[in-house]
Design a protein around this motif. Structure first.
Motif, PDB file in Angstrom:
ATOM      1  N   ARG A  78       0.610  -1.157  -0.010  1.00  0.00           N
ATOM      2  CA  ARG A  78       0.097  -0.003   0.076  1.00  0.00           C
ATOM      3  C   ARG A  78       0.878   1.274  -0.004  1.00  0.00           C
ATOM      4  N   TRP A  89      -5.191   6.710   0.285  1.00  0.00           N
ATOM      5  CA  TRP A  89      -5.824   5.740   1.285  1.00  0.00           C
ATOM      6  C   TRP A  89      -6.059   6.603   2.476  1.00  0.00           C
ATOM      7  N   TYR A  94      -9.997   3.267  -0.039  1.00  0.00           N
ATOM      8  CA  TYR A  94      -9.117   3.252  -1.003  1.00  0.00           C
ATOM      9  C   TYR A  94      -9.696   3.997  -2.234  1.00  0.00           C
TER      10      TYR A  94
END
Length: 128
Positions: A78, A89, A94
């Motif tokens: 991520r 995020w 997301y």
């Protein structure tokens, strides 16, 4: 150059009724080359489940299970996608980002939250 031909005519892709796409610029503009396999897997998952605005909600536990990743590895993937400029995020939301803006090149993260997230992921990876 080889001539293209359909190999399996009964399985030619059509546009599905649900919304999803992968932008060809992911390859042409070399974003994919800045991803490792885990980050690419996370990106593919998020692109697949995102709505028309690129939004989706998935908990870390669910993503880690579906992608067969350790939690620390998911955090690193991520962080990499955020650094590359492919996603935004804010737990648990997301957003797959448009590729219209040139991707940032590797370098130090610019905001404190991103720096802390990368540090946490790196420390977690050492202990995982």
């Amino acid at each position: 150059m080889p001539i293209k031909r359909v190999i399996c005519a009964e399985r030619v892709r059509t546009i599905p009724s649900q919304f999803s796409w992968v932008d060809h610029r992911l390859v042409r503009e070399r974003y994919i080359e800045r991803c490792d396999a885990c980050a690419a897997a996370l990106y593919l998952f998020l692109v697949t489940v995102a709505d028309a605005q690129g939004l989706s909600y998935y908990a870390d536990t669910s993503l880690a299970r579906r992608l067969s990743m350790a939690p620390a590895r998911l955090e690193m993937a991520r962080s990499d996608l955020i650094r590359i400029g492919l996603i935004a995020w804010q737990r648990p939301l997301y957003q797959v980002l448009a590729l219209d803006v040139p991707a940032p090149h590797s370098g130090p993260p610019t905001n404190v939250a991103t720096q802390l997230e990368r540090l946490h992921a790196a420390l977690g990876k050492r202990h995982a």
